[in-house]
Design a protein around this motif. Structure first.
Motif, PDB file in Angstrom:
ATOM      1  N   CYS A  63      -0.922  17.821 -11.508  1.00 14.05           N
ATOM      2  CA  CYS A  63      -1.663  18.880 -11.058  1.00 14.05           C
ATOM      3  C   CYS A  63      -0.416  20.152 -10.895  1.00 14.05           C
ATOM      4  CB  CYS A  63      -2.459  18.910  -9.816  1.00 14.05           C
ATOM      5  SG  CYS A  63      -3.657  17.430 -10.087  1.00 14.05           S
ATOM      6  N   GLY A  64       0.669  19.946 -10.732  1.00 20.36           N
ATOM      7  CA  GLY A  64       1.798  20.484 -10.355  1.00 20.36           C
ATOM      8  C   GLY A  64       1.627  21.223  -8.754  1.00 20.36           C
ATOM      9  N   ALA A  65       1.039  20.197  -7.876  1.00 17.25           N
ATOM     10  CA  ALA A  65       0.796  20.477  -6.643  1.00 17.25           C
ATOM     11  C   ALA A  65       2.270  20.204  -5.995  1.00 17.25           C
ATOM     12  CB  ALA A  65      -0.160  19.584  -6.167  1.00 17.25           C
ATOM     13  N   ASP A  66       2.457  20.934  -4.791  1.00 19.49           N
ATOM     14  CA  ASP A  66       3.423  20.527  -3.773  1.00 19.49           C
ATOM     15  C   ASP A  66       3.054  19.375  -2.851  1.00 19.49           C
ATOM     16  OD1 ASP A  66       5.060  22.750  -4.790  1.00 19.49           O
ATOM     17  OD2 ASP A  66       4.459  24.271  -3.591  1.00 19.49           O
ATOM     18  N   VAL A  67       3.790  18.490  -3.257  1.00 20.16           N
ATOM     19  CA  VAL A  67       3.502  17.372  -2.438  1.00 20.16           C
ATOM     20  C   VAL A  67       4.646  16.618  -1.286  1.00 20.16           C
ATOM     21  CG1 VAL A  67       2.608  14.626  -2.547  1.00 20.16           C
ATOM     22  CG2 VAL A  67       1.827  16.303  -4.179  1.00 20.16           C
ATOM     23  N   GLY A  68       4.320  16.443  -0.180  1.00 21.61           N
ATOM     24  CA  GLY A  68       5.379  16.183   0.667  1.00 21.61           C
ATOM     25  C   GLY A  68       4.573  15.035   1.554  1.00 21.61           C
ATOM     26  N   LEU A  69       5.235  13.848   1.614  1.00 22.69           N
ATOM     27  CA  LEU A  69       4.575  12.680   2.198  1.00 22.69           C
ATOM     28  C   LEU A  69       5.684  12.193   3.160  1.00 22.69           C
ATOM     29  CD1 LEU A  69       2.119  10.586   2.169  1.00 22.69           C
ATOM     30  CD2 LEU A  69       3.663   9.444   0.232  1.00 22.69           C
ATOM     31  N   LEU A  70       5.321  11.789   4.208  1.00 22.76           N
ATOM     32  CA  LEU A  70       6.166  11.133   5.378  1.00 22.76           C
ATOM     33  C   LEU A  70       5.504   9.863   5.700  1.00 22.76           C
ATOM     34  CD1 LEU A  70       7.281  13.904   7.826  1.00 22.76           C
ATOM     35  CD2 LEU A  70       8.701  12.582   6.275  1.00 22.76           C
ATOM     36  N   MET A  71       6.138   8.936   5.748  1.00 22.27           N
ATOM     37  CA  MET A  71       5.408   7.688   6.124  1.00 22.27           C
ATOM     38  C   MET A  71       6.347   6.906   7.150  1.00 22.27           C
ATOM     39  SD  MET A  71       3.410   5.857   3.051  1.00 22.27           S
ATOM     40  CE  MET A  71       5.070   5.373   2.168  1.00 22.27           C
ATOM     41  N   PHE A  72       5.812   6.396   8.082  1.00 20.25           N
ATOM     42  CA  PHE A  72       6.798   5.694   9.143  1.00 20.25           C
ATOM     43  C   PHE A  72       6.199   4.130   9.200  1.00 20.25           C
ATOM     44  CE2 PHE A  72       7.128   9.603  10.572  1.00 20.25           C
ATOM     45  CZ  PHE A  72       8.507  10.017  11.042  1.00 20.25           C
TER      46      PHE A  72
ATOM     47  N   ARG B 293       0.898  -1.051   0.015  1.00 16.46           N
ATOM     48  CA  ARG B 293      -0.004   0.026   0.052  1.00 16.46           C
ATOM     49  C   ARG B 293       0.721   1.271  -0.021  1.00 16.46           C
ATOM     50  NH1 ARG B 293      -5.732  -0.260   2.022  1.00 16.46           N
ATOM     51  NH2 ARG B 293      -6.340  -2.477   1.587  1.00 16.46           N
ATOM     52  N   GLY B 294       2.215   1.025   0.573  1.00 13.98           N
ATOM     53  CA  GLY B 294       2.924   2.346   0.573  1.00 13.98           C
ATOM     54  C   GLY B 294       3.330   2.697  -0.574  1.00 13.98           C
ATOM     55  N   LYS B 295       3.773   1.616  -1.395  1.00  8.87           N
ATOM     56  CA  LYS B 295       4.251   2.015  -2.903  1.00  8.87           C
ATOM     57  C   LYS B 295       2.831   2.541  -3.745  1.00  8.87           C
ATOM     58  CE  LYS B 295       7.220  -1.746  -2.886  1.00  8.87           C
ATOM     59  NZ  LYS B 295       7.825  -3.260  -3.517  1.00  8.87           N
ATOM     60  N   GLY B 296       1.726   2.437  -3.357  1.00 16.78           N
ATOM     61  CA  GLY B 296       0.801   2.818  -4.189  1.00 16.78           C
ATOM     62  C   GLY B 296       0.166   4.116  -3.673  1.00 16.78           C
ATOM     63  N   ILE B 297       0.633   4.434  -2.531  1.00 14.62           N
ATOM     64  CA  ILE B 297       0.582   5.858  -1.918  1.00 14.62           C
ATOM     65  C   ILE B 297       1.506   6.801  -2.695  1.00 14.62           C
ATOM     66  CG2 ILE B 297       0.626   7.399   0.146  1.00 14.62           C
ATOM     67  CD1 ILE B 297      -0.792   5.289   1.528  1.00 14.62           C
ATOM     68  N   LEU B 298       2.844   6.112  -2.510  1.00 13.81           N
ATOM     69  CA  LEU B 298       3.991   6.981  -3.223  1.00 13.81           C
ATOM     70  C   LEU B 298       3.677   7.352  -4.764  1.00 13.81           C
ATOM     71  CD1 LEU B 298       7.049   5.343  -1.765  1.00 13.81           C
ATOM     72  CD2 LEU B 298       6.197   7.608  -1.183  1.00 13.81           C
ATOM     73  N   LYS B 299       3.108   6.368  -5.582  1.00 12.24           N
ATOM     74  CA  LYS B 299       2.676   6.424  -7.058  1.00 12.24           C
ATOM     75  C   LYS B 299       1.768   7.550  -7.016  1.00 12.24           C
ATOM     76  CE  LYS B 299       1.081   3.922 -10.606  1.00 12.24           C
ATOM     77  NZ  LYS B 299       0.405   2.583 -11.481  1.00 12.24           N
ATOM     78  N   LYS B 300       0.650   7.568  -6.122  1.00 13.62           N
ATOM     79  CA  LYS B 300      -0.277   8.556  -6.202  1.00 13.62           C
ATOM     80  C   LYS B 300       0.270   9.791  -6.190  1.00 13.62           C
ATOM     81  CE  LYS B 300      -3.982   5.990  -7.069  1.00 13.62           C
ATOM     82  NZ  LYS B 300      -4.784   6.040  -8.519  1.00 13.62           N
ATOM     83  N   ALA B 301       0.958   9.942  -5.164  1.00  8.50           N
ATOM     84  CA  ALA B 301       1.713  11.470  -4.604  1.00  8.50           C
ATOM     85  C   ALA B 301       2.486  11.885  -5.813  1.00  8.50           C
ATOM     86  CB  ALA B 301       2.491  11.305  -3.607  1.00  8.50           C
ATOM     87  N   THR B 302       3.203  10.894  -6.863  1.00 11.77           N
ATOM     88  CA  THR B 302       4.041  11.242  -7.789  1.00 11.77           C
ATOM     89  C   THR B 302       3.042  11.793  -8.976  1.00 11.77           C
ATOM     90  OG1 THR B 302       5.545   9.473  -7.336  1.00 11.77           O
ATOM     91  CG2 THR B 302       5.667  10.395  -9.506  1.00 11.77           C
ATOM     92  N   GLU B 303       1.800  10.832  -9.213  1.00 12.76           N
ATOM     93  CA  GLU B 303       0.887  11.452 -10.334  1.00 12.76           C
ATOM     94  C   GLU B 303       0.298  12.769  -9.737  1.00 12.76           C
ATOM     95  OE1 GLU B 303      -1.763   8.142 -10.290  1.00 12.76           O
ATOM     96  OE2 GLU B 303      -0.468   6.600 -11.159  1.00 12.76           O
ATOM     97  N   LEU B 304      -0.118  12.853  -8.757  1.00 12.28           N
ATOM     98  CA  LEU B 304      -0.879  14.209  -8.178  1.00 12.28           C
ATOM     99  C   LEU B 304       0.241  15.407  -8.494  1.00 12.28           C
ATOM    100  CD1 LEU B 304      -3.302  15.305  -6.971  1.00 12.28           C
ATOM    101  CD2 LEU B 304      -2.038  15.241  -4.728  1.00 12.28           C
ATOM    102  N   SER B 305       1.325  15.367  -8.129  1.00 13.12           N
ATOM    103  CA  SER B 305       2.337  16.552  -8.219  1.00 13.12           C
ATOM    104  C   SER B 305       2.708  16.415  -9.838  1.00 13.12           C
ATOM    105  CB  SER B 305       3.581  16.197  -7.409  1.00 13.12           C
ATOM    106  OG  SER B 305       4.559  15.164  -7.970  1.00 13.12           O
ATOM    107  N   THR B 306       2.661  15.467 -10.468  1.00  6.73           N
ATOM    108  CA  THR B 306       2.922  15.520 -12.037  1.00  6.73           C
ATOM    109  C   THR B 306       1.869  16.252 -12.700  1.00  6.73           C
ATOM    110  OG1 THR B 306       4.576  13.857 -11.729  1.00  6.73           O
ATOM    111  CG2 THR B 306       3.811  14.388 -14.075  1.00  6.73           C
TER     112      THR B 306
END
Length: 147
Positions: free
Chosen positions: A39-48, A24-37
């Motif tokens: 929409c041009g949004a500033d995306v920051g993600l921290l996961m523990f 699921r973490g890989k999926g979230i990272l992929k979605k974050a990359t897609e969103l930033s690419t």
């Protein structure tokens, strides 16, 4: 024929939990990359991870990750600063209202001679300060060179 809907609850088995996090973490990272690419949004993600390992992502890459998170923390600081300022202003308003009550007390709320004397002393001292201020201003006016 579609995916089976999973019940969202904590996975008890630590091994299964780590596998689910990894997928699921890989999926979230992929979605974050897609969103930033897209929409041009500033995306920051921290996961523990369940084991405590940190995974971070920003759309500009790891070099810029600290600056993105600093922006976030600066934003939080601004909110806290505004909240502190608001509390300070509310405190000053309350103090000013209390002072005004002393200058113009509601006599129906004075129940003892001691309270009445307290209000009288307060007003008398305020009048004395005003008279002293007037005298110093008059002296300044007399001693200042006229143009």
């Amino acid at each position: 024929m579609g995916r089976k809907r999973l019940l969202i609850k904590r996975i008890d088995n630590p091994c299964s939990r780590q596998i689910a996090y990894s997928k699921r973490g890989k999926g979230i990272l992929k979605k974050a990359t897609e969103l930033s690419t897209l929409c041009g949004a500033d995306v920051g993600l921290l996961m523990f991870s369940p084991t405590g390992r940190l995974t971070s992502y920003t759309h500009k890459g790891r070099v810029w990750s600290s600056s993105v998170f600093l922006l976030y923390f600066r934003h939080l600081d601004n909110e806290e600063t505004l909240e502190r300022k608001l509390c300070e202003l509310n405190r000053k308003i309350y103090e000013a209202q209390e002072k005004m009550r002393s200058y113009s007390p509601d006599v129906s709320n004075i129940y003892s001679i001691a309270e009445a004397q307290h209000h009288q002393q307060f007003v008398t001292k305020a009048i004395q300060r005003i008279e002293k201020f007037k005298k110093t201003k008059l002296l300044e006016k007399e001693t200042s060179p006229s143009l």
